[in-house]
Motif scaffolding. Sequence first.
Motif, PDB file in Angstrom:
ATOM      1  N   GLU A   1       0.860  -1.187   0.000  1.00 19.08           N
ATOM      2  CA  GLU A   1       0.000   0.000   0.000  1.00 19.08           C
ATOM      3  C   GLU A   1       0.895   1.235   0.000  1.00 19.08           C
ATOM      4  O   GLU A   1       1.857   1.312   0.760  1.00 19.08           O
ATOM      5  CB  GLU A   1      -0.888   0.020   1.243  1.00 19.08           C
ATOM      6  N   ASP A   2       0.575   2.199  -0.842  1.00 23.87           N
ATOM      7  CA  ASP A   2       1.426   3.381  -0.998  1.00 23.87           C
ATOM      8  C   ASP A   2       0.711   4.632  -0.499  1.00 23.87           C
ATOM      9  O   ASP A   2      -0.306   5.036  -1.043  1.00 23.87           O
ATOM     10  CB  ASP A   2       1.805   3.557  -2.480  1.00 23.87           C
ATOM     11  N   PHE A   3       1.264   5.214   0.576  1.00 22.11           N
ATOM     12  CA  PHE A   3       0.746   6.480   1.087  1.00 22.11           C
ATOM     13  C   PHE A   3       1.748   7.614   0.895  1.00 22.11           C
ATOM     14  O   PHE A   3       1.449   8.762   1.177  1.00 22.11           O
ATOM     15  CB  PHE A   3       0.384   6.348   2.572  1.00 22.11           C
ATOM     16  N   MET A   4       2.962   7.275   0.412  1.00 24.74           N
ATOM     17  CA  MET A   4       3.993   8.300   0.246  1.00 24.74           C
ATOM     18  C   MET A   4       3.777   9.132  -1.013  1.00 24.74           C
ATOM     19  O   MET A   4       4.230  10.265  -1.086  1.00 24.74           O
ATOM     20  CB  MET A   4       5.385   7.662   0.204  1.00 24.74           C
ATOM     21  N   SER A   5       3.080   8.563  -2.010  1.00 24.73           N
ATOM     22  CA  SER A   5       2.846   9.334  -3.237  1.00 24.73           C
ATOM     23  C   SER A   5       1.989  10.563  -2.957  1.00 24.73           C
ATOM     24  O   SER A   5       2.024  11.548  -3.687  1.00 24.73           O
ATOM     25  CB  SER A   5       2.170   8.462  -4.305  1.00 24.73           C
ATOM     26  N   GLU A   6       1.212  10.501  -1.848  1.00 22.63           N
ATOM     27  CA  GLU A   6       0.402  11.647  -1.451  1.00 22.63           C
ATOM     28  C   GLU A   6       1.283  12.814  -1.008  1.00 22.63           C
ATOM     29  O   GLU A   6       0.892  13.980  -1.093  1.00 22.63           O
ATOM     30  CB  GLU A   6      -0.535  11.269  -0.287  1.00 22.63           C
ATOM     31  N   VAL A   7       2.474  12.476  -0.501  1.00 23.59           N
ATOM     32  CA  VAL A   7       3.356  13.506   0.036  1.00 23.59           C
ATOM     33  C   VAL A   7       3.914  14.362  -1.085  1.00 23.59           C
ATOM     34  O   VAL A   7       3.795  15.579  -1.096  1.00 23.59           O
ATOM     35  CB  VAL A   7       4.504  12.867   0.848  1.00 23.59           C
ATOM     36  N   GLY A   8       4.538  13.716  -2.084  1.00 21.05           N
ATOM     37  CA  GLY A   8       5.019  14.431  -3.263  1.00 21.05           C
ATOM     38  C   GLY A   8       6.304  15.199  -3.018  1.00 21.05           C
ATOM     39  O   GLY A   8       6.649  15.552  -1.891  1.00 21.05           O
TER      40      GLY A   8
END
Length: 320
Positions: free
Chosen positions: A4-11
């Motif tokens: 699961e990827d939540f880091m792409s939200e950070v940018g």
Amino acid sequence: MIIEDFMSEVGETSIREKLAACLKSNPKTLPCMFFYDQDGSELFEKITKLEEYYPPKIEIPLLRSTARKFNGELKDCDIVELGSGDCSKISVFLDEVPEESRQTIVYYPVDVSREAIEKSGRILRKKYPEMGLHGINADFLEHIENIRGKRKRLFCFFGSTIGNLTEAKAMEFLKNLNSVMNKKDRLLLGMDMVKDIDVIERAYNDSQGITARFNKNILKVTNSHLGTDFNPDDFEHVAFFNKEYSRIEMHLRAKRDLEVTSALLKESVILKKGETIHTENSHKYTPGHIRKMADAAGLFLENIYTDEKKWFSIAEMVKR
């Protein structure tokens, strides 16, 4: 392995803004999460093998003995490792778990580096093919609410990584973790203990200078994100124990007056000779500190596992 990827939200924009704000602060800082590009991770692995760096030498045997005490409780359990990095420590723990229990376990590595999760996943898949794997690419300080589960869970936070946080941030983290824990979920928390200051300071000022290279590497990572022209050779590594805050502090001290520029920054970063950039804290604890933290977070401190010298501990906390 699912990740699961939540880091792409950070940018990248958010990362640049964070770094720029830290370099504008007084005193200047850089977040220690930016130590860990590929070079930084390799340097830290070398640090863990240094004679002066005591924590892994004590924590690894503690992990083995602690895992044996948990054997009966890990069936049908999710193990969530926060800031998992490589899989060396969880492997030590899992080696002590019977295969029939591992068949019912799902391991959740949580890390800001997707590459680290993928690499550890490949190793663990070979080593424990019977065990489930589910990666979470996230900053556990920012995305803790995304770590949900219905089964009983054992949260693992090894290596005294909590010591990198300020007291206020550590308390905020533990309270937030408590909010996503289910009743009777457990936390194993690695904590470096207060001891002779010479022993502590030697661990962060090794004779081979590897910790100095590791510290300076954060400038290279900053350059890659922010387009700055930091030259690591313009700085010297400084690490000392701050008694008031019970912590090691790592800094980079400018050897001369510097003007650091970037096309992405409106203003140059100005450093006077002798001025430092604060890169890391590593707090050291007493049993009293641990009890205070557990109580304030609403967690019950069930055990403190420690070595004969009481140099390092693994605290076991339970959701009330």
